[in-house]
Write a protein that holds these residues in place. Structure first.
Motif, PDB file in Angstrom:
ATOM      1  N   PRO A  22       0.804  -1.224   0.000  1.00  0.00           N
ATOM      2  CA  PRO A  22       0.000   0.000   0.000  1.00  0.00           C
ATOM      3  C   PRO A  22       0.835   1.271   0.000  1.00  0.00           C
ATOM      4  CG  PRO A  22      -0.768  -1.530   1.683  1.00  0.00           C
ATOM      5  CD  PRO A  22       0.509  -2.078   1.136  1.00  0.00           C
ATOM      6  N   PHE A  94      -5.017   3.996  -1.584  1.00  0.00           N
ATOM      7  CA  PHE A  94      -4.636   2.671  -1.084  1.00  0.00           C
ATOM      8  C   PHE A  94      -3.483   2.766  -0.093  1.00  0.00           C
ATOM      9  CE2 PHE A  94      -2.698   3.233  -5.319  1.00  0.00           C
ATOM     10  CZ  PHE A  94      -1.363   3.245  -4.977  1.00  0.00           C
ATOM     11  N   ALA A 147      -7.563   1.893   4.166  1.00  0.00           N
ATOM     12  CA  ALA A 147      -7.381   1.351   2.820  1.00  0.00           C
ATOM     13  C   ALA A 147      -7.861  -0.090   2.738  1.00  0.00           C
ATOM     14  CB  ALA A 147      -5.910   1.474   2.391  1.00  0.00           C
TER      15      ALA A 147
END
Ligand code: TXA
Ligand code: MG
Length: 362
Positions: A22, A94, A147
């Motif tokens: 991420p 994200f 996320a």
């Protein structure tokens, strides 16, 4: 006193850590500055704290000092505010955010603490330590902030202003560093202003921060994993745990010796100016980021010189690091030569940020 921060462009040094998928990519396409808007800056104090809490309740974005770096706060339970925050920073959604809370009790409402996590929280909170833990089943923090992960990063800051704002607001506040995604973290209100004026609702100015590098992040999984070296030295944590922290797989410092995945370093915290590490001399046209009392050869030819700590103090060096990188990046040198910095104490975090600053550039 209330004065207005005028937006202006700043393409300065950039850093953001990537230690797992991420975090790997950083967007470089933030929303354009609304030149018709400016962002008020309030000096820290009761009025600023009240204004910050009010703005957070209304879904606003408020930058405030923590002891590590300035954070950009939003109501952690308000998906719209969080969506705005990602936009304002130009951060890909994200890449999850850290939730800041007042104390361990508040943290336990959003994350599950095992014995290791309790030990670390009791030893180091409030302070420059972030813990990554499993979320509770009724965690009030919006999915967007984490996320979609089933873990959450939590921090209890020690800075008086951050604590006052958290108390006045009452709930968890997501607070990534208050810079454009990919830029260097801000250690003064002026740094925040140069990145985010016109994009956020309020800046609370509490002066320069004390620590200067972001919090140390430890993941409490089957083992305690050092996800990001930072403002709390590894040795302090290992002493409390009575064992070594594990390196994440693929990390530059991991025992596996595997190289970092390119995405983990690329374009994070990269000044426009080239960065040359472990410099033992200065070439013509270079600026020098020095450390310690000993001069290197060619220093007289340097276009400019800033010393992170002339007395060789790593805490002082950490506090100066981001501001000096921002400053040297504007001095027209073709390269910033950086003298070696010892690796102990906060030196690990300093070297981590410097390595990322140099990636792809040397
Ligand atoms: O000192 C600090 O930690 C500052 C101050 C403002 O609190 N904040 C900060 O936030 O550095 P940020 O967003 O710039 O960096 C947080 C890092 C990011 O690399 C993010 O990907 C990671 O923490 N992170 C957040 N939640 C995570 C999770 N559940 N698992 C793994 N990494 C996570
Ligand atoms: Mg950041």
């Amino acid at each position: 006193m209330l004065y207005r921060a005028e937006p202006h462009s700043d393409k300065n040094a950039a850093y953001s850590l990537g230690f797992r998928t991420p975090q790997e990519a950083e967007s470089r396409t933030p929303i354009p500055v609304n030149l018709a808007r400016s962002t008020p800056i309030l000096p820290a104090g009761e009025a600023a704290v009240a204004a910050a809490a009010r703005s957070l309740r209304e879904g606003g974005l408020v930058a405030f000092p923590t002891e590590t770096v300035y954070g950009l706060g939003a109501d952690a339970t308000n998906p719209k505010a969080i969506a705005r925050l990602y936009q304002a920073k130009g951060r890909p959604a994200f890449n999850p955010l850290i939730a800041t809370v007042r104390d361990l009790e508040a943290a336990k409402r959003i994350a599950r603490f095992d014995a290791t996590a309790i030990k670390l929280a009791e030893a180091f909170w409030p302070g420059p330590l972030t813990l990554v833990l499993p979320k509770t089943s009724d965690c009030a923090v919006a999915e967007l902030a984490t996320a979609g992960l089933d873990t959450i990063a939590i921090r209890v800051p020690a800075h008086r202003v951050a604590r006052d704002i958290l108390r006045a607001f009452g709930g968890p506040v997501v607070a990534p560093s208050a810079n454009l995604s990919g830029h260097v973290s801000p250690t003064t209100a002026a740094h925040v202003q140069s990145d985010l004026a016109g994009r956020i609702d309020l800046i609370v100015d509490g002066g320069p921060v004390a620590v200067g590098v972001e919090s140390t992040i430890v993941g409490c999984f089957d083992e305690a994993v050092l996800l990001r070296p930072g403002g709390l030295p590894r040795g302090d944590i290992e002493r409390v745990l009575g064992r070594k922290l594990v390196q994440p797989p693929g990390d530059a410092n991991s025992d596996s010796g595997r190289p970092l995945a390119p995405g983990m370093l690329a374009s994070h915290y990269a000044p426009r100016t080239l960065v040359r590490l472990n410099a033992c001399n200065v070439e013509p046209g270079e600026a020098l980021l020095a450390f310690g009392p000993v001069a290197v050869s060619g220093v007289d030819a340097a276009t400019s010189v800033m010393n992170l700590s002339a007395r060789g103090d790593l805490d002082e060096a950490a506090a100066n690091l981001f501001g000096y990188l921002r400053a040297l990046d504007t001095r027209g040198a073709h390269t910033i030569a950086v003298m070696p910095v010892p690796h102990h104490g906060l030196g690990e975090a300093i070297n981590d940020r410097l390595r990322r600053a140099a990636v792809g550039r040397d």
